[in-house]
Design a protein around this motif. Structure first.
Motif, PDB file in Angstrom:
ATOM      1  N   THR A 196       0.844  -1.191   0.000  1.00  0.00           N
ATOM      2  CA  THR A 196       0.000   0.000   0.000  1.00  0.00           C
ATOM      3  C   THR A 196       0.885   1.249   0.000  1.00  0.00           C
ATOM      4  O   THR A 196       2.089   1.167   0.281  1.00  0.00           O
ATOM      5  CB  THR A 196      -0.916   0.000   1.236  1.00  0.00           C
ATOM      6  N   PRO A 197       0.322   2.430  -0.285  1.00  0.00           N
ATOM      7  CA  PRO A 197       1.158   3.631  -0.373  1.00  0.00           C
ATOM      8  C   PRO A 197       1.642   4.117   0.996  1.00  0.00           C
ATOM      9  O   PRO A 197       1.053   3.803   2.028  1.00  0.00           O
ATOM     10  CB  PRO A 197       0.217   4.655  -1.029  1.00  0.00           C
ATOM     11  N   TYR A 198       2.724   4.893   0.950  1.00  0.00           N
ATOM     12  CA  TYR A 198       3.206   5.545   2.167  1.00  0.00           C
ATOM     13  C   TYR A 198       2.232   6.650   2.556  1.00  0.00           C
ATOM     14  O   TYR A 198       1.624   7.293   1.695  1.00  0.00           O
ATOM     15  CB  TYR A 198       4.588   6.171   1.933  1.00  0.00           C
ATOM     16  N   LYS A 199       2.096   6.875   3.840  1.00  0.00           N
ATOM     17  CA  LYS A 199       1.311   8.007   4.314  1.00  0.00           C
ATOM     18  C   LYS A 199       2.166   8.813   5.287  1.00  0.00           C
ATOM     19  O   LYS A 199       3.058   8.273   5.959  1.00  0.00           O
ATOM     20  CB  LYS A 199       0.017   7.541   4.980  1.00  0.00           C
ATOM     21  N   LYS A 200       1.894  10.108   5.357  1.00  0.00           N
ATOM     22  CA  LYS A 200       2.652  10.977   6.252  1.00  0.00           C
ATOM     23  C   LYS A 200       2.359  10.630   7.700  1.00  0.00           C
ATOM     24  O   LYS A 200       1.220  10.345   8.061  1.00  0.00           O
ATOM     25  CB  LYS A 200       2.301  12.436   5.978  1.00  0.00           C
ATOM     26  N   SER A 201       3.405  10.681   8.532  1.00  0.00           N
ATOM     27  CA  SER A 201       3.236  10.375   9.949  1.00  0.00           C
ATOM     28  C   SER A 201       2.427  11.453  10.663  1.00  0.00           C
ATOM     29  O   SER A 201       1.728  11.176  11.633  1.00  0.00           O
ATOM     30  CB  SER A 201       4.596  10.207  10.628  1.00  0.00           C
ATOM     31  N   PHE A 214       7.730   5.751  -4.947  1.00  0.00           N
ATOM     32  CA  PHE A 214       6.818   4.610  -4.831  1.00  0.00           C
ATOM     33  C   PHE A 214       5.372   5.060  -4.961  1.00  0.00           C
ATOM     34  O   PHE A 214       4.583   4.468  -5.692  1.00  0.00           O
ATOM     35  CB  PHE A 214       7.024   3.885  -3.507  1.00  0.00           C
ATOM     36  N   ASN A 215       5.008   6.113  -4.234  1.00  0.00           N
ATOM     37  CA  ASN A 215       3.618   6.580  -4.255  1.00  0.00           C
ATOM     38  C   ASN A 215       3.192   7.032  -5.643  1.00  0.00           C
ATOM     39  O   ASN A 215       2.028   6.869  -6.029  1.00  0.00           O
ATOM     40  CB  ASN A 215       3.425   7.720  -3.258  1.00  0.00           C
ATOM     41  N   SER A 216       4.117   7.601  -6.414  1.00  0.00           N
ATOM     42  CA  SER A 216       3.788   8.043  -7.770  1.00  0.00           C
ATOM     43  C   SER A 216       3.441   6.853  -8.664  1.00  0.00           C
ATOM     44  O   SER A 216       2.432   6.866  -9.383  1.00  0.00           O
ATOM     45  CB  SER A 216       4.964   8.818  -8.364  1.00  0.00           C
ATOM     46  N   VAL A 217       4.277   5.812  -8.604  1.00  0.00           N
ATOM     47  CA  VAL A 217       4.013   4.617  -9.406  1.00  0.00           C
ATOM     48  C   VAL A 217       2.769   3.903  -8.891  1.00  0.00           C
ATOM     49  O   VAL A 217       1.954   3.395  -9.668  1.00  0.00           O
ATOM     50  CB  VAL A 217       5.242   3.678  -9.392  1.00  0.00           C
ATOM     51  N   HIS A 218       2.611   3.870  -7.581  1.00  0.00           N
ATOM     52  CA  HIS A 218       1.441   3.232  -6.982  1.00  0.00           C
ATOM     53  C   HIS A 218       0.160   3.928  -7.448  1.00  0.00           C
ATOM     54  O   HIS A 218      -0.829   3.268  -7.794  1.00  0.00           O
ATOM     55  CB  HIS A 218       1.544   3.293  -5.458  1.00  0.00           C
TER      56      HIS A 218
END
Length: 314
Positions: A196-201, A214-218
């Motif tokens: 799943t995508p990264y999310k800001k802490s 990663f998030n862009s390709v995801h």
């Protein structure tokens, strides 16, 4: 609905053994009536008038054809049978060893069975060409996405029977290796096989370059799910409308039929209809906020670093 003569003549041949019970109604006639209802969201009385058959016969023909499509075209969900093609396809869009993109779609339900804004939810896995690889349909929108996944045959096939995602790992340029995996929407939990995508802490935090890569390709991958459903909605107006709560039990059956026909038309090189403004919709699902799987995190980090390095070389 635009459909070549070649495709329309091939389909009855594939389905005919399962349509014998409709005699004396010819298979191609029953198929045309079914397509008319699917494409125009036509009532059975409208089908009756158009094809000069009574409404009960139109109803029987429709569900018989849908059943035949489910039984005879199920092999077009190629997640298990054509995994090498699927992996190669994602490789072309910078996703090594990726085996699909998993997302959810809401279909509105009329009535108060599931509340004022109730919907039926469909979980679908698609490939890089927008073909459906696995479909699990008819879940109530009151059920959390994580529970939909946990109750689906897809998760069982990965974690219990091990019939899916059991191929070799892929070695990255830095020496790390990643197993076969699926990209998953942010409403799902991060797992070793579901990235799943990264999310800001927190609100003030920023993602680093690897995480952004990663998030862009995801995000591009998740667009494949949206486009696949958009095309199904545009071609088959019956599933785009609000469904009556009296028809809830038939919905999974009909949506799977439409997804299989979508794959059949791609297989036959039929022109793909892109979704338009009429298909725009609110499809927000809550972001998963449970515990992070450490093994999944390591695999995602390794892939993110690989994608970041690939961006730097361009």
């Amino acid at each position: 609905m635009n459909l070549s003569k070649r495709s329309f003549t091939l389909l009855p041949r594939l389905l005919t053994p399962s349509l014998s019970s409709l005699s004396p109604l010819p298979p191609n006639f029953a198929l045309a009536a079914t397509f008319f209802r699917l494409a125009h969201s036509a009532s059975f009385s409208a089908v009756s008038r158009r094809f000069n058959i009574d409404s009960p016969a139109a109803c029987v023909a429709f569900y018989t054809v849908c059943k035949a499509i489910n039984e005879n075209l199920g092999h077009l969900f190629e997640f298990k049978s054509d995994i090498n093609r699927i992996i190669v396809g994602f490789g072309w869009i910078s996703l090594p060893n990726c085996c699909g993109v998993l997302g959810l779609e809401k279909f509105k339900l009329d009535g108060d069975l599931l509340g004022e804004n109730g919907s039926l939810v469909v979980q679908a896995l698609v490939d890089s060409e927008g073909r459906f690889l696995d479909v699990s349909a008819g879940w109530p929108s009151t059920l959390k996405p994580e529970k939909v996944l946990r109750q689906s045959k897809l998760l069982s096939g990965v974690e219990e029977t091990k019939e899916y995602l059991n191929g070799p790992c892929f070695e990255l340029s830095d020496g790390n290796s990643i197993p076969q995996y699926i990209l998953g929407d942010s409403c799902f939990s991060l797992l070793p096989w579901l990235l799943t995508p990264y999310k800001k802490s927190d609100e003030n935090a920023e993602l680093n370059s690897s995480e952004m890569a990663f998030n862009s390709v995801h995000s591009s991958g998740m667009e494949l799910v949206r486009m696949a459903f958009g095309r199904v909605r545009k071609r088959w107006k019956l599933v785009a409308k609000k469904w009556s709560e009296q028809c809830v039990e038939a919905f999974p059956f009909v949506i799977v039929t439409c997804c299989l026909l979508h794959n059949f038309f791609i297989k036959c090189s039929e022109a793909v209809q892109d979704e338009d403004a009429e298909c725009s919709r609110d499809q927000e699902f809550p972001v998963f906020d449970g515990e992070v799987d450490e093994s999944g995190k390591r695999i995602r980090d390794a892939l993110a670093s690989h994608l970041s390095r690939a961006n730097e070389r361009r």
